[in-house]
Design an enzyme around this catalytic site. Structure first.
Site, PDB file in Angstrom:
ATOM      1  N   ARG B  69       0.813  -1.219   0.000  1.00 17.40           N
ATOM      2  CA  ARG B  69       0.000   0.000   0.000  1.00 17.40           C
ATOM      3  C   ARG B  69       0.845   1.268   0.000  1.00 17.40           C
ATOM      4  NH1 ARG B  69      -3.394  -3.749   3.017  1.00 17.40           N
ATOM      5  NH2 ARG B  69      -2.214  -3.198   4.877  1.00 17.40           N
ATOM      6  N   GLU B 106       4.530 -10.176  15.704  1.00 19.99           N
ATOM      7  CA  GLU B 106       3.964 -10.682  16.952  1.00 19.99           C
ATOM      8  C   GLU B 106       4.419 -12.132  17.150  1.00 19.99           C
ATOM      9  OE1 GLU B 106      -0.434 -10.690  19.127  1.00 19.99           O
ATOM     10  OE2 GLU B 106      -0.293 -10.613  16.956  1.00 19.99           O
TER      11      GLU B 106
END
Lengths: 182, 182
Positions: B69, B106
């Site tokens: 993006r 994560e």
């Protein structure tokens, strides 16, 4: 105000063409990869690339520019902005967060899928499909099918580069193809 | 420190065009979808204009955009300010010799790559992505540019999730965003 001198189309294409780097044997032996990242390092060549597309499309009432992930995201948005059209990203599976429609297409071995958000485009809109390069035309024809399934009129496909020996143009059906470098 | 353009009248239009998609890519995440912003030509143009107005007089020579993006917002900014555009990509996408920077997720880790030679020592760089969350990807991007000898002037994103404190991971470099989201 001084008149702006725009280089001739030939001169601009020449500069664009020579800014593209060819990398042998990528992604696998025998492939001569057309690397547009070097074009993006030349602000004039990049601007000329966009200008050549914008000059062609600005009076064609294009409502939508669809760009194919990921290099179509580099060329599509500047064209969309200049001609006042929406930009719609056509993505690999599972990237778009909302409800999607998807279209499968063939690869050399196996298949892949392309997705577009439901509601991004409306029936009757006029669309341009943009990618950096057309090879076999598989990806572009999947994008055309996706747009046509929702009633969009695909006006043309636009790429910086065409590899004519792969005959991608023939896979686009009746849709015209415009390229800068063959 | 992050700077935000809350006072500019164009921000409301931009913010209202961003769609929040709950539970994507997994339960509990409120995904900030910018594709709806791209469907509004005026709001998309305003987004780019707000960045261009900030950076056009800062002698930025390179705009680095993070796949995918960042490829939508970075190139229009680069074109408008006359800078190079450098794509920072997931592994194995760039065809030439690359710098590679690993960063933590994560669970596990990921990698970002940049072509060797894209950026020269002493260049002034802007890093662009659609959104900053934890700042892990932006930090990796900054590392890549600094390894090539560039000076990262600022990071620019459309959206910030302030609770995730991404701005603290930018090694003291400033962050500029248009919209903050909870």
């Amino acid at each position: 105000m001084a008149a702006q001198i725009v280089d001739s189309t030939d001169d601009r294409i020449s500069r664009i063409s020579s800014s593209i780097r060819v990398i042998p044997d990528f992604p696998k032996p025998g492939i001569m990869f057309q690397d547009i990242t070097t074009l993006l390092l030349d602000p004039k060549a990049f601007k000329d690339t966009i200008d050549l597309f914008v000059e062609r499309y600005k009076d064609q009432n294009i409502n939508v520019v669809a760009g194919i992930e990921a290099r179509g995201f580099i060329f599509g948005p500047p064209i969309a902005l200049a001609i006042g059209a929406k930009f719609v990203p056509m993505r690999k599976p599972k990237k778009l967060p909302g409800e999607v429609i998807s279209e499968e297409y063939s690869l050399e071995y196996g298949t892949d899928k392309m997705e577009m958000h439901v509601g991004a485009v409306k029936a009757g809109e006029r669309a341009l499909v943009v990618d950096d390069l057309i090879a076999t035309g598989g990806t572009l024809s999947a994008a055309i099918r996706l747009l046509e399934r929702v009633g969009v009129d695909v006006v043309e496909c636009a790429c910086v580069i065409e590899l004519p020996e792969l005959k991608g143009r023939d896979r686009l059906g009746d849709k015209p193809l415009f390229v800068l470098v063959s | 420190m992050s700077v935000c353009k809350e006072d500019d009248p164009r921000i409301d239009g931009i913010q209202s065009r961003i769609r929040v998609v709950p539970n994507f890519p997994k339960p509990g995440i409120m995904f900030q979808d910018i594709t709806t912003l791209l469907l509004d030509p005026k709001a998309f143009k305003d987004t780019i204009d707000l960045f261009v107005e900030r950076y056009k007089s800062k002698n930025i020579t390179v705009v680095a955009g993070i796949e995918a993006r960042g490829f939508i917002f970075g190139p229009p900014i680069a074109l408008a300010i006359g800078a190079k555009f450098v794509p920072l990509r997931k592994p194995k996408k760039l065809p030439g010799k690359v710098f590679r920077e690993e960063y933590d997720l994560e669970y596990g880790s990921d990698c970002l790559e940049m072509h060797v030679g894209a950026v020269e020592s002493g260049e002034r760089a802007l890093v662009v992505d659609d959104l900053i969350a934890t700042g892990g990807t932006l930090c990796a991007a900054m590392n890549l540019l600094e390894r090539a000898g560039a000076e990262v002037v600022e990071c620019a994103c459309v959206i910030e999730i302030p609770d995730l404190k991404g701005r603290d991971r930018l090694k003291g470099k400033p962050l500029f965003v248009l919209v903050e989201s909870q």
